[in-house]
Design an enzyme around this catalytic site. Sequence first.
Site, PDB file in Angstrom:
ATOM      1  N   ASP A  41      -1.072   5.156  -4.194  1.00 54.39           N
ATOM      2  CA  ASP A  41      -0.300   6.360  -3.866  1.00 54.39           C
ATOM      3  C   ASP A  41       0.529   6.863  -5.045  1.00 54.39           C
ATOM      4  O   ASP A  41       0.740   8.066  -5.192  1.00 54.39           O
ATOM      5  CB  ASP A  41       0.588   6.132  -2.629  1.00 54.39           C
ATOM      6  CG  ASP A  41       1.399   4.842  -2.708  1.00 54.39           C
ATOM      7  OD1 ASP A  41       1.229   4.073  -3.674  1.00 54.39           O
ATOM      8  OD2 ASP A  41       2.194   4.588  -1.796  1.00 54.39           O
ATOM      9  N   ARG A  45      -5.106   8.995   6.711  1.00 59.59           N
ATOM     10  CA  ARG A  45      -5.379  10.427   6.741  1.00 59.59           C
ATOM     11  C   ARG A  45      -6.721  10.725   6.108  1.00 59.59           C
ATOM     12  O   ARG A  45      -7.138  10.046   5.175  1.00 59.59           O
ATOM     13  CB  ARG A  45      -4.289  11.186   5.977  1.00 59.59           C
ATOM     14  CG  ARG A  45      -2.990  11.200   6.728  1.00 59.59           C
ATOM     15  CD  ARG A  45      -1.994  12.115   6.090  1.00 59.59           C
ATOM     16  NE  ARG A  45      -1.850  11.813   4.679  1.00 59.59           N
ATOM     17  CZ  ARG A  45      -1.281  12.646   3.820  1.00 59.59           C
ATOM     18  NH1 ARG A  45      -0.828  13.812   4.226  1.00 59.59           N
ATOM     19  NH2 ARG A  45      -1.155  12.315   2.553  1.00 59.59           N
ATOM     20  N   SER A  71      -3.265   1.892  -0.636  1.00 53.04           N
ATOM     21  CA  SER A  71      -1.941   1.462  -1.127  1.00 53.04           C
ATOM     22  C   SER A  71      -1.651   0.007  -0.791  1.00 53.04           C
ATOM     23  O   SER A  71      -0.687  -0.315  -0.102  1.00 53.04           O
ATOM     24  CB  SER A  71      -0.864   2.382  -0.572  1.00 53.04           C
ATOM     25  OG  SER A  71      -1.185   3.702  -0.919  1.00 53.04           O
TER      26      SER A  71
END
Length: 458
Positions: free
Chosen positions: A169, A47, A116
Amino acid sequence: MAVEMHAGLVSEGGSKLKMLPTYIDRLPDGHERGLYYAVDLGGTNFRVLRVQLGGLEGRVIKQEYEEVAIPPELMLGTSEQLFDFIAKELVSFVAREGQDFRLHAGQNREIGFTFSFPVKQTAVNSGTLLQWTKGFKVNDAVGEDVVAALQRGIERRGYKMRIAALVNDTVGTLAGGRYWNNDVMIGVILGTGTNACYVERAEAVSKWAGDIPKSGEMVINMEWGNFWSSHLPRTYVDESLDNESLNPGEYGFEKMISGMYLGDCVRRVLVRMAQEACIFGTPVPHKLLEAFSLMTPDMSKMHHDDSSDLKVVAEVLKRVYGIQNTTVGIRKIVVAVCDTVCQRGARLAAAGIVGILKKIGRDGSAANGVIKRNTFEQSDMNGFHDEVPVHYTSGGRTVVAMDGGLYEHYTKFRNYMQEAVVELLGEGSKNVVIELSKDGSGIGAALLAASHAEYVIS
């Protein structure tokens, strides 16, 4: 958990818990202003996000994000190809910045990069990739600084943007929670995988060789999925699951509590019942013997079935395994297995959270900032209970920011976990709040870019 945390802070490799210093020594507090970006790479999609922050009055004025699928061939290609693709999408997103998003005079665009995958952090905005997971195999990126790789991709496109923070994350979840609430001290993800991070006193990190940060604090990424202890009640289910997993001998705690594995724990119990008590007739249904064939969402559906004849259980057994004409009695057994596995996972996760609270002196034995001597046996903890709680704020409340689909969507798991935290803390539980902090990994990274920005808007 508290004892192992201590050991992992003292020396590299001192514990199965990696206890990685994140170099993040200031969390967002709501004063941040300006325009910040985030790139969130955690799996097969990534994203890009932008957020306009307006300080304490305005907070998040506006945010926009886009999700982009990574072409499968790039997950197996070269580092340059992968980071070039991410940079291209980021730059195209920046080019579509609308009128509502404005840089302050003198401000460059700064980015928080959520990555992550296992990384050895070397500064707040640099870290080398230790290994890929989740189906990635970009071999020449291993051992490389992932921030430098993305920064090069951005520069090749002729853009001036600076990556201000590299975060995982879990740290993003902590930052996203803290931005709205100063009492947030712990971030936990319970989804497909699981991890936790928390705010530690910098001087408690004995293995830290650098200068003590001005704030006196350091966010520690525990990598708690890898936790192991002789106190964990291991069964035949855990042993066979571990042997057939991609990483035998590693991430034992994650295999007992996270969404990737709970369904398979249930399946393994059902296989044993089918073999020893013929609960699904003879022979044992072939598909039932297939590892990882029962997904946790299907387990959750069966567990939450409240129809009188358990028709959801019948539907799942038929759809996934071709098992037909089960009696209500057999379906009740299946629900009971789901309940046992779910309850065990949730209670172990709760014990992990209470271990962190103990370690930072926030488990209620130091309620309202008044330090009481530990009431539990010292030998039990070898004295590993911090006598000085990390800065107390309003009346000693501590908030745990949670994210992840397992916690969010599996209601009974969430309820069992919360009940166990209350049971373990007793009176002290009145000062502990567990709350969902959604989408921390995106906006949390942008907020950390703001709190670690070069250009601070007064």
